[in-house]
Design a protein around this motif. Sequence first.
Motif, PDB file in Angstrom:
ATOM      1  N   GLY A 236      11.456  16.338  -5.575  1.00  0.00           N
ATOM      2  CA  GLY A 236      11.822  16.010  -4.205  1.00  0.00           C
ATOM      3  C   GLY A 236      11.140  14.725  -3.771  1.00  0.00           C
ATOM      4  N   THR A 237      10.797  14.629  -2.482  1.00  0.00           N
ATOM      5  CA  THR A 237      10.151  13.437  -1.942  1.00  0.00           C
ATOM      6  C   THR A 237       8.703  13.385  -2.434  1.00  0.00           C
ATOM      7  OG1 THR A 237      11.536  13.509   0.023  1.00  0.00           O
ATOM      8  CG2 THR A 237       9.495  12.235   0.172  1.00  0.00           C
ATOM      9  N   PHE A 238       8.308  12.233  -3.015  1.00  0.00           N
ATOM     10  CA  PHE A 238       6.959  12.202  -3.579  1.00  0.00           C
ATOM     11  C   PHE A 238       6.182  10.916  -3.276  1.00  0.00           C
ATOM     12  CE2 PHE A 238       9.650  10.226  -6.731  1.00  0.00           C
ATOM     13  CZ  PHE A 238       8.903   9.174  -7.223  1.00  0.00           C
ATOM     14  N   LEU A 239       6.850   9.829  -2.741  1.00  0.00           N
ATOM     15  CA  LEU A 239       6.125   8.571  -2.536  1.00  0.00           C
ATOM     16  C   LEU A 239       6.811   7.760  -1.443  1.00  0.00           C
ATOM     17  CD1 LEU A 239       3.834   6.712  -3.749  1.00  0.00           C
ATOM     18  CD2 LEU A 239       5.661   5.603  -5.058  1.00  0.00           C
ATOM     19  N   ARG A 240       5.925   7.131  -0.598  1.00  0.00           N
ATOM     20  CA  ARG A 240       6.430   6.177   0.397  1.00  0.00           C
ATOM     21  C   ARG A 240       5.840   4.813   0.051  1.00  0.00           C
ATOM     22  NH1 ARG A 240       8.109   6.543   5.672  1.00  0.00           N
ATOM     23  NH2 ARG A 240       7.375   8.711   5.835  1.00  0.00           N
TER      24      ARG A 240
ATOM     25  N   GLU B 152       0.970 -10.426  -8.612  1.00  0.00           N
ATOM     26  CA  GLU B 152       2.420 -10.613  -8.449  1.00  0.00           C
ATOM     27  C   GLU B 152       3.086  -9.327  -7.978  1.00  0.00           C
ATOM     28  OE1 GLU B 152       6.351 -11.966 -11.073  1.00  0.00           O
ATOM     29  OE2 GLU B 152       4.359 -11.856 -11.986  1.00  0.00           O
ATOM     30  N   ASN B 153       2.722  -8.219  -8.603  1.00  0.00           N
ATOM     31  CA  ASN B 153       3.315  -6.926  -8.274  1.00  0.00           C
ATOM     32  C   ASN B 153       2.224  -5.902  -8.048  1.00  0.00           C
ATOM     33  OD1 ASN B 153       5.976  -7.946  -8.780  1.00  0.00           O
ATOM     34  ND2 ASN B 153       5.595  -7.661 -10.977  1.00  0.00           N
ATOM     35  N   THR B 154       2.631  -4.786  -7.400  1.00  0.00           N
ATOM     36  CA  THR B 154       1.745  -3.637  -7.246  1.00  0.00           C
ATOM     37  C   THR B 154       2.209  -2.557  -8.219  1.00  0.00           C
ATOM     38  OG1 THR B 154       1.321  -4.109  -4.912  1.00  0.00           O
ATOM     39  CG2 THR B 154       0.873  -1.868  -5.679  1.00  0.00           C
ATOM     40  N   ASN B 155       1.289  -2.117  -9.099  1.00  0.00           N
ATOM     41  CA  ASN B 155       1.592  -1.069 -10.072  1.00  0.00           C
ATOM     42  C   ASN B 155       1.103   0.259  -9.523  1.00  0.00           C
ATOM     43  OD1 ASN B 155       2.473  -3.079 -11.881  1.00  0.00           O
ATOM     44  ND2 ASN B 155       0.389  -3.369 -12.645  1.00  0.00           N
ATOM     45  N   ILE B 156       1.990   1.258  -9.520  1.00  0.00           N
ATOM     46  CA  ILE B 156       1.668   2.558  -8.910  1.00  0.00           C
ATOM     47  C   ILE B 156       1.912   3.637  -9.965  1.00  0.00           C
ATOM     48  CG2 ILE B 156       2.159   4.149  -7.011  1.00  0.00           C
ATOM     49  CD1 ILE B 156       3.563   1.694  -5.634  1.00  0.00           C
ATOM     50  N   LEU B 157       0.937   4.556 -10.144  1.00  0.00           N
ATOM     51  CA  LEU B 157       1.082   5.662 -11.082  1.00  0.00           C
ATOM     52  C   LEU B 157       0.825   6.964 -10.337  1.00  0.00           C
ATOM     53  CD1 LEU B 157       1.441   6.706 -14.004  1.00  0.00           C
ATOM     54  CD2 LEU B 157      -1.054   6.553 -14.240  1.00  0.00           C
TER      55      LEU B 157
ATOM     56  N   GLY C 211      -2.670  -0.662  -8.066  1.00  0.00           N
ATOM     57  CA  GLY C 211      -3.403  -1.917  -8.065  1.00  0.00           C
ATOM     58  C   GLY C 211      -2.457  -3.092  -8.052  1.00  0.00           C
ATOM     59  N   TYR C 212      -2.913  -4.196  -7.468  1.00  0.00           N
ATOM     60  CA  TYR C 212      -2.128  -5.435  -7.357  1.00  0.00           C
ATOM     61  C   TYR C 212      -2.600  -6.408  -8.429  1.00  0.00           C
ATOM     62  CZ  TYR C 212      -0.293  -9.781  -5.347  1.00  0.00           C
ATOM     63  OH  TYR C 212       0.340 -10.987  -5.155  1.00  0.00           O
TER      64      TYR C 212
ATOM     65  N   THR D 111       0.858  -1.189   0.000  1.00  0.00           N
ATOM     66  CA  THR D 111       0.000   0.000   0.000  1.00  0.00           C
ATOM     67  C   THR D 111       0.889   1.231   0.000  1.00  0.00           C
ATOM     68  OG1 THR D 111      -1.744  -1.152   1.221  1.00  0.00           O
ATOM     69  CG2 THR D 111      -1.815   1.266   1.204  1.00  0.00           C
ATOM     70  N   PRO D 112       0.924   2.004  -1.095  1.00  0.00           N
ATOM     71  CA  PRO D 112       1.793   3.185  -1.174  1.00  0.00           C
ATOM     72  C   PRO D 112       1.114   4.403  -0.564  1.00  0.00           C
ATOM     73  CG  PRO D 112       0.726   2.835  -3.278  1.00  0.00           C
ATOM     74  CD  PRO D 112       0.268   1.709  -2.385  1.00  0.00           C
ATOM     75  N   THR D 113       1.938   5.424  -0.241  1.00  0.00           N
ATOM     76  CA  THR D 113       1.435   6.699   0.286  1.00  0.00           C
ATOM     77  C   THR D 113       1.971   7.818  -0.586  1.00  0.00           C
ATOM     78  OG1 THR D 113       1.386   5.840   2.549  1.00  0.00           O
ATOM     79  CG2 THR D 113       1.357   8.241   2.262  1.00  0.00           C
TER      80      THR D 113
END
Length: 855
Positions: free
Chosen positions: A740-744, A724-729, A720-721, A707-709
């Motif tokens: 700079g910092t944009f995702l955890r 196998e993997n979680t794809n994050i856009l 979405g999962y 679960t990304p932040t």
Amino acid sequence: MMHKRTLHSLLIVSFIVALSSTLLAADAVIVQDKPGLLRCVDQSATVTANIDAPISALEVVLQATNNTVIENVTVTWNLPAGVLTDRFIDLTQYPLIRFAAINTSGDPSEDYGAGTGRAVATINFRTKNVCSGTVDIEGAIWPSAPPFGVIQTQFVDAGTGDIRLAAVTSGTISVANDDPTVGDITGGPFTILHGTLFQRTLTATDDDVANGCETLTFFLQQGPAGMTVVGNTLSWTPTGAQVCQYDGDIIVGVRDNCQAQDLSAPFRICVTNNPPAFTDVPAATNEINYGQTFSYDIDAVDPDPGPYGPFYNLVGWSYPQTPPTVDANTGELVWDTGLDLPFGGVFNISVAVNDGAAICECAPNNADTVTFQVTVYLLQVHIAKAERVFIGQPVVVPVTISDISFFNAEIGGFDILIQYDNSAMILQFADEGSFLTDCEWEYFTYRFGPYGNCGPGACPSGVVRVVALGETTGGNLAHHPTCWSVEPGMELFSLHFLVSNDANLECQFAPIRFIWYDCADNGLSSRDGAIFYMSEYVWDFAGFDPGGDPIFTDITGLDQTMPTLTGAPSPECDVFTQKGRPWRLVHFRNGGLDLICADSIDAVGDINLNSIAYEIADAVMFTNYFINGLAAFGTHVEGSIAASDTNKDGITLSVADLVYLIRVIVGDALPYDKISPVAARITYGGGIFSVDRPMGAGYIVVSGDVTPTLLAGNMEMVYGYNGENTNILVWSREGNSFSGTFLRVDGQVVKTEFATDMGQPVVAKVVPADFSLSQNYPNPFNPSTKIDIAIPGIGVEWKLNIYNITGQLVESFSGVANDEFQTVIWDASDVSSGVYFYKLTAGNFSDTKKAVFLK
């Protein structure tokens, strides 16, 4: 007409000026006599001049005394080139004939020098259709009015300008009928079978016939009852009462339109007629390859001989192909199979020879006929030409036996070498075709790359060798093929390609061709191995005709140096080898891929294919692709792929394309040509992603279900999962950017892709933000596990030691960092189950974690 008036005026003015000084000289104009001419012929009479002294002009006036003898009168000049160049001919007052020439340049070189028999002109005419007649061409006076003087035959002295009258010697033209001469009927006495037709073509000579105004009439002067002359044919069907010899001479005659006639020498007739018989004919069965010429000099003997011939002709041809030609007089038969599109099969050819005798009820036999068979072999192997191929998609290209092939021999194997455009397609594998599977052949393989065996060694990129054998060794333990004969339309094998997703390839044709590195390439073997079937023709795709059908060009032998695309070179490959007797039989036809044009699918930017490009719905569908894959495009996958290259960099389905699509939607940019990628630094550490320059979108794939932040403001995030993997856009439909910092997110990073806020693709790799040692995975494990380490900077030495629970060192790994994430694989097969500790030391950093090994 202006030229003629000018010449006439100049000549007359010249004569008027010199009128006061007219001279009587020895000048003369002579018209040639033409006696005894044939009727209706084109003839001519030359006009020459005796010139006492050089002249600067001449004028000739003649007249024909009898209009019933000649017609179509014209005049052509015979003056030398460059002499009296301004010339005039007037036949408007025929039977008066007038022609004149003058030197208007003043250059003495154009004057006509003195001499006898000097060429002047030719009077051309045609004799009329009269049995006899005479016409004189004599001197005359041309009608004229003041102020002009008398217009008659006269010269202008080149030196003084004086007029010199010239005498005219008339020419006489006469026409006489040519009496006909009938041809004798030779070869007698004749014998013919009673009740059969006796015919002879009567001949005569009369020079007037060739001129088209004479008609000859043949007649029977003396002969038996029932004998007739119709036209130029003498015919007689003798009755039983006339068997043996007619007791008298037969005389025929010919008469022309002027009632002149001639009689033939007498001849006698008995009766019989035997037809000609063939003495030299082709074998009953014959074999050739398509494209070759079958020829044979057929001979026959007519024992009569006659009445005509023997004459040869083709009979009974019922095929659509261009038939053989047979020389009617010599019997030479020629069949050029290359006149038609490739074909094969068995053809029955019949040739007849006859003696020209008419066929009647009681004499039906005047000919002999022979029938023989010619088998045209055609074995055409062709690579399919795939139409409307989409970039980035798989495609299957069959290699088949053409459906017009005719090849009734059995084959035991083939060795095919193929070259393809590896910049446009990648070979996945080759597969057996219907011929091999239906006939259950034992051996099939394909090779490419370092093990392709092209020429002396490895195949270069883009070349594959496909080999198949109908193996028969192995006794009862082996499985043997059930059939060996190739049939039209059979598939030998198929090539499976993955087409490049480079959008710059759209609208192009990517060729797939046969290639030869040695004589054994692209050959098929007979079942017993005694015959090696090799290339006869090679055809290359050359476009389409106006009807949309493909055009193939013959490229056979254009390059005789191997490797070559134009067939096994000749004559070096036309020799007996261990492969067997070479037989040039096979036609190879190249193929390839027609890569579809993107604009034929849809416009760039219209991701949802609703005919409206660059709308927010396109952006939504594109973002769904990054989470759900190609399924986001529904039933129009290829169209959406083609429409996705919005930044025109040749790469479809990229994050840079999405960013630029959004920029166009919000009005920050217009579609423009291909753009170049930029460099950026992406760091990741402690679960935090950072970037050193503004980005318009980021696409991150992390192993597992996480679960990304989102840490960047003014941006949106979807994820979405997929099992196998979680794809994050990370993106913005308003065209915003982040830096700079944009995702955890915690987990192993599988893939990243970024685009700048201007829609440019980014060339960058994710580097560690700080030192870290991850927990091994899996844990517990058996027998191996992965340990991820992150070491920022370049050139930092690191060491990873593994200890058992008693503190003994059981394994050690080390290296030099290169500003990157690294994975260490520990295989614990040689140690016992239990708890182990692993420690990372790099510079001033040190960290230890626990791993559990369970066998």
